[in-house]
Enzyme design. Structure first.
Site, PDB file in Angstrom:
ATOM      1  N   TYR A 240       0.944  -1.074   0.034  1.00 42.94           N
ATOM      2  CA  TYR A 240      -0.006  -0.063  -0.187  1.00 42.94           C
ATOM      3  C   TYR A 240       0.838   1.113   0.079  1.00 42.94           C
ATOM      4  O   TYR A 240       0.867   2.215  -0.685  1.00 42.94           O
ATOM      5  CB  TYR A 240      -0.957   0.064   1.069  1.00 42.94           C
ATOM      6  CG  TYR A 240      -2.012   1.020   1.211  1.00 42.94           C
ATOM      7  CD1 TYR A 240      -3.083   1.290   0.262  1.00 42.94           C
ATOM      8  CD2 TYR A 240      -1.646   2.022   2.175  1.00 42.94           C
ATOM      9  CE1 TYR A 240      -4.020   2.132   0.510  1.00 42.94           C
ATOM     10  CE2 TYR A 240      -2.648   3.252   2.256  1.00 42.94           C
ATOM     11  CZ  TYR A 240      -3.844   3.187   1.396  1.00 42.94           C
ATOM     12  OH  TYR A 240      -4.777   4.425   1.604  1.00 42.94           O
TER      13      TYR A 240
ATOM     14  N   LYS B 194       1.013   4.253  -3.039  1.00 40.95           N
ATOM     15  CA  LYS B 194       0.633   5.594  -2.785  1.00 40.95           C
ATOM     16  C   LYS B 194       1.987   6.469  -2.982  1.00 40.95           C
ATOM     17  O   LYS B 194       1.756   7.514  -3.525  1.00 40.95           O
ATOM     18  CB  LYS B 194       0.307   5.851  -1.341  1.00 40.95           C
ATOM     19  CG  LYS B 194      -1.080   4.981  -1.082  1.00 40.95           C
ATOM     20  CD  LYS B 194      -2.207   5.727  -1.796  1.00 40.95           C
ATOM     21  CE  LYS B 194      -3.669   4.869  -1.639  1.00 40.95           C
ATOM     22  NZ  LYS B 194      -4.616   5.595  -2.588  1.00 40.95           N
TER      23      LYS B 194
END
Length: 230
Positions: A151, A155
């Site tokens: 994740y 990002k």
């Protein structure tokens, strides 16, 4: 030196919000509709229709599905002038135990999906000679997070994506930015202990958790004429 004249957007604009069926995406979509824009919301399953929004089902990790969704939106609402690439998934786990499947899925949706949508949106924006692209990032993309190698990487990649898009398209009055929310009141895990919440609050300059409305307000500004140089 010649200073380019901003290409003032027409009103209403066509706004596409991916991951717009719920959460932050839903609030952002509602905000743009309240401004009088023509709004389309895109999610893996067609979101429940609300307001006057166009609801579209698509898999952002599949470029063919993305292209088909944009074709549908453009046929009804016209070229997308504002893209809010908000769709994302989480598959948390410690790196040593993280499966290839979970790592790949998060990268394909969060980073790949943002790229596919931005690439497709750029076609119409180049013809309009104006546009706004806003990616929903996360503070973990800057600071990292335990159990969030996939994740956090996805990002962090959005920052490089936005900066590169601006290099390529900035002269056409097309901007790209990333909003990086931290903990918000609606995203706070129910299992988070009070003492842990207190630690997070102490680390925040404002000493309170933000709301999805705070995020939506930042997105609204970055999509506005006032943010033409950001």
């Amino acid at each position: 030196m010649t200073i380019p004249t901003p290409n003032v957007p027409e009103s209403p604009r066509t706004v596409l919000v991916t991951g717009g069926g719920r959460g932050i995406g839903r609030v952002i979509a509602d905000r743009f509709e309240a401004l009088g824009d023509k709004v389309a919301v895109l999610d893996l399953e067609p979101p429940e229709p609300h307001g006057h929004m166009l609801s579209v089902g698509a898999d952002v990790s599949d470029p063919d599905s993305v292209n088909a969704a944009f074709d549908q939106v453009e046929a009804v609402l016209g070229p997308v002038e504002v893209l809010i690439a908000n769709a994302g998934i989480i598959r948390d786990g410690l790196m040593i135990r993280m499966s290839d499947k979970d790592f790949g899925a998060v990268m394909r949706v969060n980073l790949g999906g943002a790229f596919y949508c931005a690439r497709r949106a750029a076609r119409g924006m180049l013809k309009l000679k104006r546009g706004r692209i806003v990616f929903t990032g996360s503070v973990v993309g800057l600071y990292g997070g335990n159990g969030q190698v996939n994740y956090s990487s996805s990002k962090a990649g959005l920052v490089g994506l936005a900066r590169s898009i601006t290099r390529e398209l900035g002269s056409r009055h097309i901007t790209a930015n990333v909003v990086a929310p931290g903990f918000s009141q609606t995203k706070m895990p129910e299992t988070l202990k009070p003492e842990t919440q207190a630690q997070y609050l102490e680390a925040l300059p404002a000493h309170y958790f933000g709301t999805v409305e705070d995020v939506a307000a930042a997105v609204e500004f970055l999509a506005s004429p006032g943010a033409a140089y950001i």
